[in-house]
Design an enzyme around this catalytic site. Structure first.
Site, mmCIF file in Angstrom:
data_model
loop_
_atom_site.group_PDB
_atom_site.id
_atom_site.type_symbol
_atom_site.label_atom_id
_atom_site.label_comp_id
_atom_site.label_asym_id
_atom_site.label_seq_id
_atom_site.Cartn_x
_atom_site.Cartn_y
_atom_site.Cartn_z
ATOM 1 N N TYR A 133 0.828 -1.216 0.000
ATOM 2 C CA TYR A 133 0.000 0.000 0.000
ATOM 3 C C TYR A 133 0.861 1.264 0.000
ATOM 4 O O TYR A 133 0.892 2.012 -0.964
ATOM 5 C CB TYR A 133 -0.909 0.004 1.235
ATOM 6 C CG TYR A 133 -2.226 -0.719 1.074
ATOM 7 C CD1 TYR A 133 -2.436 -1.652 0.062
ATOM 8 C CD2 TYR A 133 -3.277 -0.492 1.966
ATOM 9 C CE1 TYR A 133 -3.641 -2.323 -0.066
ATOM 10 C CE2 TYR A 133 -4.485 -1.158 1.849
ATOM 11 C CZ TYR A 133 -4.668 -2.066 0.833
ATOM 12 O OH TYR A 133 -5.866 -2.717 0.727
ATOM 13 N N SER A 134 1.557 1.500 1.117
ATOM 14 C CA SER A 134 2.270 2.772 1.297
ATOM 15 C C SER A 134 3.379 2.964 0.278
ATOM 16 O O SER A 134 4.033 2.008 -0.162
ATOM 17 C CB SER A 134 2.869 2.850 2.705
ATOM 18 O OG SER A 134 1.858 2.872 3.685
ATOM 19 N N SER A 166 6.138 -4.816 5.731
ATOM 20 C CA SER A 166 6.526 -5.868 6.671
ATOM 21 C C SER A 166 6.515 -7.228 5.980
ATOM 22 O O SER A 166 5.655 -7.501 5.136
ATOM 23 C CB SER A 166 5.562 -5.902 7.868
ATOM 24 O OG SER A 166 5.584 -4.684 8.564
ATOM 25 N N GLU A 248 -8.463 -4.531 9.630
ATOM 26 C CA GLU A 248 -7.266 -4.488 10.471
ATOM 27 C C GLU A 248 -7.583 -4.226 11.937
ATOM 28 O O GLU A 248 -6.737 -4.410 12.799
ATOM 29 C CB GLU A 248 -6.322 -3.394 9.975
ATOM 30 C CG GLU A 248 -5.563 -3.762 8.735
ATOM 31 C CD GLU A 248 -4.477 -2.755 8.415
ATOM 32 O OE1 GLU A 248 -3.293 -3.139 8.420
ATOM 33 O OE2 GLU A 248 -4.800 -1.585 8.157
ATOM 34 N N SER A 373 -2.114 7.642 10.159
ATOM 35 C CA SER A 373 -1.683 8.586 11.188
ATOM 36 C C SER A 373 -2.878 9.106 11.992
ATOM 37 O O SER A 373 -4.032 9.024 11.573
ATOM 38 C CB SER A 373 -0.952 9.770 10.537
ATOM 39 O OG SER A 373 -1.874 10.564 9.805
#
Length: 393
Positions: A133-134, A166, A248, A373
């Site tokens: 994603y990021s 990750s 999540e 965030s």
């Protein structure tokens, strides 16, 4: 509200506890407490073997529907399993991204063929996934994604960069949010693609060294990598990606809280041992941390399984992110000046030797940033729940 578990839940707890006691031996016992946020790099091989041990006895996929999971479990029984797993300090999961994120997404949005291809391998603990994603410049604001995917026969060719990924070194597959419509902006023209990681020269994984000295996260570069499937259809990636993010914050938040409880216990034990707990201000902070953790648990149980509250995932993230970061601060305050010293003598070979509490402090600096965030979470609550005007962009 009634937060107690019923007789069937208690029987399930005994079964889960007995299984963990029987199987957490040998190399698995040696890996107890290893892995997870802040230490995903630890004992990866042993944890992969443990994943397959779980799969053989049907402990993966408890929350899937009846057509796909191994053994079936109610929502409260899933909570029971998560609690027993955390309390047993079983090795950190390497398959949780496939089980908790990819699988429910395929069940909700994927084709029958995609479900048949991927879910059994995840349930056996044999197929590991990571999340693409990021990106640099598109972290919490996923609508700014710039990775592109160009149609190539029945599939796509993906080019771009993902970051903070990750388990990218261990994963066999990556689900990638990419822009499939040239010239599209924001959340339009995005697709949710499934990309095999074993593509030498086309997929390059580079570990990111953190200030703690470890390399939990990775950069992933795609250079014309083949994506064999799209989930939910071309151009529907934003809907699929948002559906996945909502997953999540489910049972996994309760797993987190068991881990948080153990971390808090260690901080309190150190405060008692070194006399810091005699300070009434610090003692008040310790009590407050305990009370806030209990409140988080009740909130998680209250909202578990509810699909009609768009603000619940954001509230949960705000609660645990700030709490965990404050715990890291508290761990250093309890230790005082000694917090700046490492556990051993400095050497060029191991200049970043840190103990568990120091790693806790350093890793929790990211808690209010990763996974969305605090600013993004507050915007979601303001705009989607309270109906306030959107933030000017």
């Amino acid at each position: 509200m009634d937060f107690e578990f019923g007789p069937e839940d208690r029987a399930f707890r005994r079964e889960a506890r007995a299984w963990l006691e029987e199987h957490l031996t040998g190399e698995f016992a040696d890996a107890a407490g290893r892995g997870g946020p802040g230490s995903e790099h630890e004992r990866a091989g042993t944890r992969l073997a443990w994943e397959q041990e779980l799969g053989r006895d049907g402990w993966i996929g408890l929350g899937w529907d009846a057509d796909h999971g191994n053994r079936r479990a109610t929502l409260t029984q899933q909570v029971v399993w998560a609690e027993e797993y955390a309390r047993a300090r079983a090795p950190g999961r390497v398959g949780h991204i496939g089980e908790k994120l990819l699988a429910p997404t395929l069940i909700a949005y994927g084709s029958k063929e995609q479900q048949a291809r991927h879910l059994p391998a995840v349930a056996r603990g044999e197929e590991l996934w990571c999340q693409g994603y990021s990106e640099p410049g598109a972290g919490s604001d996923l609508a700014s994604v710039r990775t592109t995917a160009v149609k190539d026969g029945d599939g796509y060719r993906v080019t771009g960069q993902k970051i903070w990924t990750s388990l990218a070194r261990e994963a066999h597959w990556c689900f990638v949010l990419a822009r499939t419509e040239p010239g599209s902006r924001r959340h339009h023209g995005l697709s949710f693609l499934l990309v095999p990681m074993d593509q030498p020269g086309r997929v390059d994984v580079r570990p990111i060294r953190q200030m703690s000295g470890t390399s939990e996260f990775n950069e992933v570069f795609f250079d014309g990598a083949e994506a064999v499937e799209t989930v939910g259809g071309e151009g529907n990636g934003w809907q699929v990606a948002m559906g996945l993010l909502a997953l999540e914050r489910g049972v996994s938040t309760l797993v987190q809280q068991i881990g948080f409880e153990e971390e808090l216990r260690r901080v309190v034990a150190e405060a008692v041992a070194n006399g810091a707990a005699a300070d009434p201000v610090l003692r008040d902070r310790l009590v407050r941390q305990w009370a806030e953790l209990r409140t988080m648990r009740w909130n998680a149980l209250r909202t578990l399984g509810r699909q009609d509250d768009p603000g619940a995932p954001s509230v949960a993230k705000l609660l645990w992110g700030g709490w965990h970061q404050r715990l890291g601060d508290l761990a250093m305050q309890v230790r005082g000046g000694a917090a700046a010293a490492g556990p051993g003598a400095w050497s060029a070979a191991a200049p970043y030797e840190l103990d568990e509490q120091q790693r806790l402090f350093l890793f929790t600096r990211a808690d209010t940033i990763y996974g969305g965030s605090d600013e993004i979470q507050r915007n979601i609550i303001a705009e989607r729940v309270l109906g306030l005007p959107k933030e000017l962009r």
